[in-house]
Write a protein that holds these residues in place. Structure first.
Motif, PDB file in Angstrom:
ATOM      1  N   ARG A  52       7.533  54.074 -13.122  1.00 27.34           N
ATOM      2  CA  ARG A  52       8.952  53.372 -12.648  1.00 27.34           C
ATOM      3  C   ARG A  52       9.749  54.890 -12.382  1.00 27.34           C
ATOM      4  NH1 ARG A  52      11.605  50.104 -16.097  1.00 27.34           N
ATOM      5  NH2 ARG A  52      10.770  48.873 -14.876  1.00 27.34           N
ATOM      6  N   ILE A  53      10.530  54.473 -11.159  1.00 18.91           N
ATOM      7  CA  ILE A  53      10.791  56.261 -10.830  1.00 18.91           C
ATOM      8  C   ILE A  53      12.565  55.395 -10.112  1.00 18.91           C
ATOM      9  CG2 ILE A  53      10.878  58.102  -8.974  1.00 18.91           C
ATOM     10  CD1 ILE A  53       7.387  57.465  -8.130  1.00 18.91           C
ATOM     11  N   HIS A  54      13.363  56.358 -11.387  1.00 23.88           N
ATOM     12  CA  HIS A  54      14.257  56.462 -10.539  1.00 23.88           C
ATOM     13  C   HIS A  54      15.001  54.484 -10.438  1.00 23.88           C
ATOM     14  CE1 HIS A  54      15.815  60.246 -10.618  1.00 23.88           C
ATOM     15  NE2 HIS A  54      14.918  60.366 -10.065  1.00 23.88           N
ATOM     16  N   ARG A  72      -4.933  63.510   4.775  1.00 29.26           N
ATOM     17  CA  ARG A  72      -3.698  64.622   4.478  1.00 29.26           C
ATOM     18  C   ARG A  72      -2.371  64.226   5.608  1.00 29.26           C
ATOM     19  NH1 ARG A  72      -0.769  66.635   1.545  1.00 29.26           N
ATOM     20  NH2 ARG A  72      -0.126  69.285   1.562  1.00 29.26           N
ATOM     21  N   ALA A  73      -2.997  64.296   6.418  1.00 31.40           N
ATOM     22  CA  ALA A  73      -2.309  64.619   7.838  1.00 31.40           C
ATOM     23  C   ALA A  73      -1.841  63.614   8.454  1.00 31.40           C
ATOM     24  CB  ALA A  73      -3.037  64.952   9.045  1.00 31.40           C
ATOM     25  N   ALA A  74      -2.180  62.374   7.459  1.00 34.03           N
ATOM     26  CA  ALA A  74      -1.427  60.717   8.202  1.00 34.03           C
ATOM     27  C   ALA A  74      -1.920  60.074   7.323  1.00 34.03           C
ATOM     28  CB  ALA A  74      -1.841  60.483   9.761  1.00 34.03           C
ATOM     29  N   THR A  75       0.022  58.909   7.622  1.00 36.18           N
ATOM     30  CA  THR A  75       0.474  58.435   6.464  1.00 36.18           C
ATOM     31  C   THR A  75       0.864  57.206   7.311  1.00 36.18           C
ATOM     32  OG1 THR A  75       0.531  57.025   4.563  1.00 36.18           O
ATOM     33  CG2 THR A  75       2.026  59.243   4.768  1.00 36.18           C
ATOM     34  N   SER A  76       0.873  55.340   6.954  1.00 38.05           N
ATOM     35  CA  SER A  76       1.690  54.537   8.051  1.00 38.05           C
ATOM     36  C   SER A  76       3.013  54.383   7.481  1.00 38.05           C
ATOM     37  CB  SER A  76       0.850  53.670   8.396  1.00 38.05           C
ATOM     38  OG  SER A  76       0.624  52.830   7.340  1.00 38.05           O
ATOM     39  N   VAL A  77       2.983  55.204   5.976  1.00 33.01           N
ATOM     40  CA  VAL A  77       3.963  54.296   4.798  1.00 33.01           C
ATOM     41  C   VAL A  77       4.706  56.043   4.413  1.00 33.01           C
ATOM     42  CG1 VAL A  77       4.227  53.200   3.325  1.00 33.01           C
ATOM     43  CG2 VAL A  77       3.066  52.487   4.122  1.00 33.01           C
ATOM     44  N   ALA A  78       6.290  55.224   4.382  1.00 31.87           N
ATOM     45  CA  ALA A  78       7.005  56.488   3.369  1.00 31.87           C
ATOM     46  C   ALA A  78       7.846  55.154   2.251  1.00 31.87           C
ATOM     47  CB  ALA A  78       8.047  57.481   4.233  1.00 31.87           C
ATOM     48  N   LEU A  79       7.889  56.157   1.316  1.00 36.51           N
ATOM     49  CA  LEU A  79       8.236  55.469  -0.099  1.00 36.51           C
ATOM     50  C   LEU A  79       9.384  56.174  -0.311  1.00 36.51           C
ATOM     51  CD1 LEU A  79       5.594  56.150  -2.160  1.00 36.51           C
ATOM     52  CD2 LEU A  79       6.093  53.720  -1.341  1.00 36.51           C
ATOM     53  N   HIS A  80      10.601  55.329   0.081  1.00 36.46           N
ATOM     54  CA  HIS A  80      12.422  55.116   0.180  1.00 36.46           C
ATOM     55  C   HIS A  80      12.815  54.734  -1.747  1.00 36.46           C
ATOM     56  CE1 HIS A  80      13.627  55.319   4.367  1.00 36.46           C
ATOM     57  NE2 HIS A  80      12.040  55.348   3.786  1.00 36.46           N
ATOM     58  N   VAL A  81      13.347  56.114  -1.923  1.00 39.99           N
ATOM     59  CA  VAL A  81      13.640  56.065  -4.081  1.00 39.99           C
ATOM     60  C   VAL A  81      15.475  56.396  -4.109  1.00 39.99           C
ATOM     61  CG1 VAL A  81      13.509  56.580  -6.308  1.00 39.99           C
ATOM     62  CG2 VAL A  81      11.326  56.116  -4.388  1.00 39.99           C
ATOM     63  N   TYR A  82      16.231  55.969  -4.074  1.00 40.61           N
ATOM     64  CA  TYR A  82      17.422  56.869  -4.069  1.00 40.61           C
ATOM     65  C   TYR A  82      17.248  56.589  -5.417  1.00 40.61           C
ATOM     66  CZ  TYR A  82      19.543  54.174   0.026  1.00 40.61           C
ATOM     67  OH  TYR A  82      19.423  53.876   1.369  1.00 40.61           O
ATOM     68  N   VAL A  83      18.160  57.996  -5.255  1.00 38.64           N
ATOM     69  CA  VAL A  83      18.010  58.541  -7.067  1.00 38.64           C
ATOM     70  C   VAL A  83      19.421  60.048  -7.140  1.00 38.64           C
ATOM     71  CG1 VAL A  83      15.723  59.414  -6.642  1.00 38.64           C
ATOM     72  CG2 VAL A  83      17.772  61.008  -5.517  1.00 38.64           C
TER      73      VAL A  83
END
Length: 133
Positions: A52-54, A72-83
């Motif tokens: 669990r992150i925040h 390392r150079a590419a991913t198709s997803v970004a993980l958003h978290v409010y802190v």
């Protein structure tokens, strides 16, 4: 089985990494993650874990077919978290090995935002709501 409350009405990211145990330690140090549980397989590899992150749940495990860790150079997803404090989190995360992709910036939609890449290739966007004038 009952669906855990924190899994209801949510799309829960389940990321694959090379070195899940080390990733859990990194996420604890960099992002304040709390480990909920882990299931270990052969040779200490993690078949499934949850942290669990925040207040947000993330599933993760060591990458095995049909999955792979991101390049390392590419991913198709970004993980958003409010802190609560994106600047403080950024300082801590970079100090323990996160790569700063964009500096903390006040965005026109009312959030202060930073983009980081963890040592395992995943891109994270952390946000803190800000008061609009």
């Amino acid at each position: 089985m009952q669906i855990p409350e924190h899994h209801k009405q949510a799309v829960i990211p389940h990321i694959m990494v090379d070195g899940a145990a080390e990733a859990i330690d990194f996420y604890a140090k960099a992002f304040g993650a709390v480990e909920l549980f882990r299931l270990e397989g052969e040779a200490g590899r993690i078949t499934h874990a949850e942290i669990r992150i925040h207040g947000s749940t993330l599933m993760l495990g060591d990458a095995d077919a049909p999955f792979s860790a991101p390049e390392r150079a590419a991913t198709s997803v970004a993980l958003h978290v409010y802190v609560p404090d994106v600047d403080s989190l950024t300082t801590t995360a970079v100090a323990v090995g996160a790569e700063l992709l964009t500096t903390p910036t006040d965005m026109p939609y009312g959030a202060r935002q930073v983009t980081l890449r963890d040592p395992y290739g995943h891109v994270w966007i952390f946000l803190t709501p800000i008061a609009k004038d």
